[in-house]
Design an enzyme around this catalytic site. Structure first.
Site, short mmCIF file in Angstrom:
data_model
loop_
_atom_site.label_atom_id
_atom_site.label_comp_id
_atom_site.label_asym_id
_atom_site.label_seq_id
_atom_site.Cartn_x
_atom_site.Cartn_y
_atom_site.Cartn_z
CD GLU A 268 -0.13 -1.08 3.13
OE1 GLU A 268 0.43 -2.13 2.97
OE2 GLU A 268 0.68 -1.23 4.62
CD GLU A 302 -2.49 -4.37 -1.14
OE1 GLU A 302 -1.74 -3.23 0.30
OE2 GLU A 302 -2.24 -5.07 0.06
N1 PHE Z 1 1.25 -4.42 4.21
C1 PHE Z 1 0.60 -4.97 2.80
C2 PHE Z 1 -1.25 -5.12 2.55
O1 PHE Z 1 -1.09 -6.10 3.82
C3 PHE Z 1 1.50 -7.06 2.86
C4 PHE Z 1 3.17 -6.42 2.63
C5 PHE Z 1 4.00 -6.91 3.63
C6 PHE Z 1 3.58 -6.56 1.16
C7 PHE Z 1 5.14 -6.80 3.99
C8 PHE Z 1 4.85 -6.39 1.42
C9 PHE Z 1 5.66 -7.01 2.96
O2 PHE Z 1 -1.41 -4.96 2.31
ZN ZN Z 2 -2.79 -4.96 4.34
#
Ligand code: PHE
Ligand code: ZN
Length: 874
Positions: A268, A302
């Site tokens: 995101e 996202e």
């Molecule tokens: N934050 C992302 C999500 O859930 C997942 C993610 C974590 C992507 C770590 C890459 C590295 O939307």
């Molecule tokens: Zn997330």
């Protein structure tokens, strides 16, 4: 064994940062063999810090330090240690200029800045920014970023970063630059940049307040025709978040990029979401309905992070569920609103109950807000995401939709621009609703799946029905005793004629019981007969519920429960009982009751077809294992197979009829009616081909030949592969590959159909797949589709009694750990549950874990999974 043991980080040790960074000015020069990162940081002491620390300590991993200046003067007394750069005795405020050299092309971990099919891209969550430059790489340090990217103009015409483009132009030697500015302060994990030769797909969205937002999707030219669905999903998500949460988008431009090599699903990053190709690209010919559905929810997920994650972020990584649990809850609500809420809930609970419950019952169990970790990358778990979402859902249930919305408004207003904790989230909900959630907070701190034991009595004389519910929760690592949870149990009572009975003076036929103590009794009076209880409707809490329903009562609930989720669940319970009774020798013949129930479903006009398809699916082997101590996989599989055969044979005519009545013709649309029809028709096809007769063979072959969309084509391919028709299987696999070898997303499916097949996906088969020219060790999707699917979904062959499946996995993990530790640790997951299995399987799995533990240069990611699984570290 590793030379030195990695150390755990503890929530209890949290301290505010000694310094803050208000502004980051980056100039990133991209070259073929390296990148130079020039960073200027505006730093000041944190007034909230009491430590009086004089030295500035920045994080950095595998960086070449080229130059370091403080307020324009070279620094000479700094120290570079493993993971840190220390600048002694710095002033109150100053600026620091740092230049680092990095090597994106050799970055096989896919953290920080790396190359994927010729383009440059980044992944900074959780701790990737420290692989780009030295920084206070923690989420409670929020800064405004200006990012200038310089690269060869021909090879990298598109240069992207967070925020809005503010400057661009030609440079010497055929190079060019684009400068981006993000006005919103953000933690370093949300930084992103991309450089590549990409095509741009444009769209726009007009917000509630009338601003026009530029939507742009960037993909490689070969994927140009696969953007429409993601853009449509994005616009739906933007409208939904305004309507349901009052959240409007805040920048002028929103960008989505697809990359082939990615460790997770998507990310995101502020204004510049980066997606794994498999989670964003779709066309009717190449993606199934399931993929369309997944893309819709991930794009939304996202996007929703822009508020729940970016505008309000996490104070530290123990609070990960603050953004993930809430955002998964939001994307679940969104998906429910886009299609059938009941079907969405069934699919979600099915996954939660098999996979998250298993995690919560195993050696890696941790609270939604963990107390400690060795490697944070290992904590992007089902517990943090899915159980975290269930916890938010329970708050929603307890407060009701209106109070919940007031709570979320207060949360966003109070904490906009801040890095906060799950406690702050709950407090906002409390303050808006005046409900006391003190006890409820235990859901964040106590691990394990609570168990509800329900008994009842009926006093015919007074017409009083009494339900007694006891709660308990098994011990988990580091937590032997649990305090009672605050649990909402949505329920109703049903009379023998199917009528929903009034539960109170207001004649409500459904209520939410709140459990807070170890044991509660609830009385319902004025009843003429003993009712059948319908408990935990909609799966109102992530718990295991035990009540001694008879098979006849379950049949009754399957058709009469007003709650769709519980109708499905009653069918699952009935099938579980029938299968496990066969396996454990309590029944010698398959009980005909499920067959009759399915026959009714198949022949009753007007039922929701997607629901019927879900109800026809027998409980998975994984769920049956979860319900069994010392699980003997082959025996469970055998019993399940026997029941499936019985069902398929008995219902052959009805299945054929259902396919004739419901298979959608005409052009493909991802639209609930069509999706439901395909789902039912393809469930029927799967069952028909299980019989192994001419009729199933013909139907599968015809569908494989004539299908105009990937949903039907892949369903037919799967049906042929998991059938006794070996020539047809070979031909279909060859044809499918010949048609689609140029498309990585389809080749991934082709791999998974084989590695996941209970018929052909044995160790020899997956070993051959690893040698296939399309297999690529450096591409996580290929690795997941061959090795991950084999070990995670093909339980028959993975748990082959000779231990060959376990050994195979051990070898591949070892190989992968040398260059991508996040992926090797992810793949080790199936081994962690070794205690759940029969002795011969258990020993073989633990043996593999011990071998991995003894490797000389195990990554910290894998070290944590392996040692915790063996019960050797806290
Ligand atoms: N934050 C992302 C999500 O859930 C997942 C993610 C974590 C992507 C770590 C890459 C590295 O939307
Ligand atoms: Zn997330």
């Amino acid at each position: 064994m590793r030379a030195e043991q990695p150390q755990a980080v503890h929530l209890a040790d949290y301290r505010v940062p000694a310094f803050l960074i208000d502004h980051v000015d980056l100039r990133i020069e991209l070259f073929e063999d390296c990148a130079l990162v020039h960073s200027r940081l505006n730093i000041r002491r944190n007034p909230a810090d009491e430590s009086q620390a004089r030295d500035l300590v920045l994080n950095g991993e595998e960086l070449g330090l080229e130059s370091l200046m403080l307020d324009g003067r070279p620094v000479e007394n700094h120290r570079v240690d493993e993971g840190f750069l220390t600048v002694p005795s710095v002033p109150e405020h100053f600026h620091l200029d740092v230049t680092t050299r990095i090597h994106p092309r050799d970055n096989t971990r896919l953290e920080g800045l790396y190359q994927s099919s010729g383009m440059f891209c980044t992944q900074c969550e959780a701790e990737g920014f420290r692989r780009i430059t030295y920084f206070l790489d923690r989420p409670d340090v929020m800064a405004c970023y200006r990012t200038r990217i310089e690269a060869d103009r021909e090879a990298y015409p598109v240069l992207l970063a967070n925020g809005n483009p503010v400057d661009w132009g030609e440079l010497e030697d055929g190079r060019h630059q684009v400068t981006w500015e993000d006005p919103y302060p953000k933690p370093s994990y949300l930084f992103a940049m991309v450089a590549g030769d990409l095509v741009e797909k444009r769209d726009e969205f007009v917000t509630g307040s009338g601003r026009t937002i530029d939507l742009r999707m960037y993909v490689e030219a070969r994927n140009e025709a696969k953007c429409e669905h993601a853009l449509a999903s994005l616009k739906k998500a933007m409208a939904w978040d305004e309507e349901v949460y009052g959240r409007e988008y805040d920048l002028d431009i929103f960008m989505v990029v697809a990359v082939d090599d990615f460790n997770m699903g998507a990310m995101e990053n502020k204004g510049l979401n980066i997606f794994n190709s498999s989670c964003v690209l779709a066309s009717p010919e190449t993606a199934t309905d399931a993929a369309y559905d997944r893309i819709e929810s991930i794009v939304a997920h996202e996007y929703f992070h822009n508020w729940s994650g970016n505008r309000v972020t996490c104070r530290d990584w123990f609070q990960l569920s603050l953004k993930e649990g809430f955002t998964v809850f939001r994307d679940n609500q969104f998906s429910a609103d886009m299609g059938s809420p009941t079907v969405q809930r069934i699919d979600h609970v099915n996954m939660l109950r098999t996979a998250q419950f298993a995690e919560d019952a195993g050696p890696m169990a941790h609270p939604v807000r963990p107390d400690s970790y060795i490697e944070i990358a290992n904590f992007y778990t089902l517990t943090v995401y899915e159980k975290g979402a269930e916890v938010v859902r329970m708050i929603h249930t307890l407060l009701g939709p209106d109070m919940f919305r007031e709570g979320s408004d207060l949360y966003f207003a109070r904490h906009d621009g801040q890095a906060v904790t799950t406690d702050d989230f709950v407090s906002a909900m409390e303050d808006a609703s005046s409900r006391d959630l003190t006890q409820f907070r235990r859901w964040y701190g106590q691990a394990g799946t609570p168990e509800l034991r329900v008994t009842d009595t009926f006093d015919a004389e007074s017409g009083t029905y009494t339900l007694t519910i006891r709660q308990s929760c098994p011990a988990t690592p580091g937590q032997s005793h649990k305090e009672p949870f605050h649990i909402p149990v949505r329920m109703g009572l049903i009379a023998s004629d199917g009528e929903a009975l009034p539960l109170d003076a207001e004649q409500n036929t459904e209520t939410v019981l709140e459990l807070t103590g170890d044991e509660h009794s609830f009385q319902f009076s004025g009843l003429a007969e003993r009712p059948v209880p319908s408990l935990l409707r909609g799966f109102s809490a992530p718990v295991k519920l035990d009540y001694p329903w008879t098979r006849d009562q379950l049949m009754f609930l399957m058709s009469r429960d007003p709650d769709g989720f519980n109708r499905w669940d009653a069918g699952q319970k009935l099938a579980v009982d029938v299968i496990l009774s066969i396996q454990q020798g309590r029944d010698t013949e398959v009980d005909p009751r499920p067959v009759e129930a399915y026959r009714t479903l198949l022949t009753t006009p007007g039922l929701d077809r997607a629901m019927v398809a879900r109800m026809l699916a027998l409980p998975s082997t994984a769920w049956l294992i979860e319900l069994t101590d010392e699980a003997d996989v082959a025996a469970i599989d055998g019993a399940r197979h026997q029941v499936e055969q019985t069902v398929a044979r008995a219902l052959r005519d009805e299945l054929v009829q259902v396919r004739a009545d419901h298979h959608p013709g005409g052009s493909y649309a991802f639209e609930p009616g069509q999706v439901a029809a395909r789902s039912l028709s393809n469930s029927a096809l799967t069952l028909l081909t299980r019989i192994g007769d001419e009729q199933g063979r013909e139907q599968a072959l015809a569908q494989f030949e004539q299908a105009t969309n990937m949903t039907d084509r892949l369903a037919a391919l799967k049906a042929l592969v998991d059938s006794p028709f070996s020539q047809e299987r070979e031909d279909a696999l060859a044809r499918f590959h010949a048609d689609w070898h140029h498309d990585p997303q389809v080749v991934e499916q082709w791999f998974a159909v084989q590695s996941g097949s209970p018929w052909i996906g044995n160790v020899n088969c997956v070993t051959e797949l690893l040698a296939h020219p399309a297999f690529d060790w450096k591409n996580p999707n290929k690795v997941r589709m061959v090795i991950g699917v084999f070990a995670g979904r093909n339980l028959t062959h993975f748990h082959s009694p000779d231990g060959s499946g376990h050994r195979f996995l051990g070898e591949q993990i070892r190989r992968l750990d040398a260059f991508n530790p996040q992926i090797s640790a992810q793949l080790a997951q199936p081994l962690t549950r070794w205690r759940q299995y029969a002795p011969h399987l258990r020993d073989s799995m633990a043996g593999i874990l011990r071998e991995l533990r003894d490797l000389p240069d195990l990554s910290r990611d894998l070290y944590e999974v392996v040692t915790k699984s063996l019960g050797e570290s806290g």
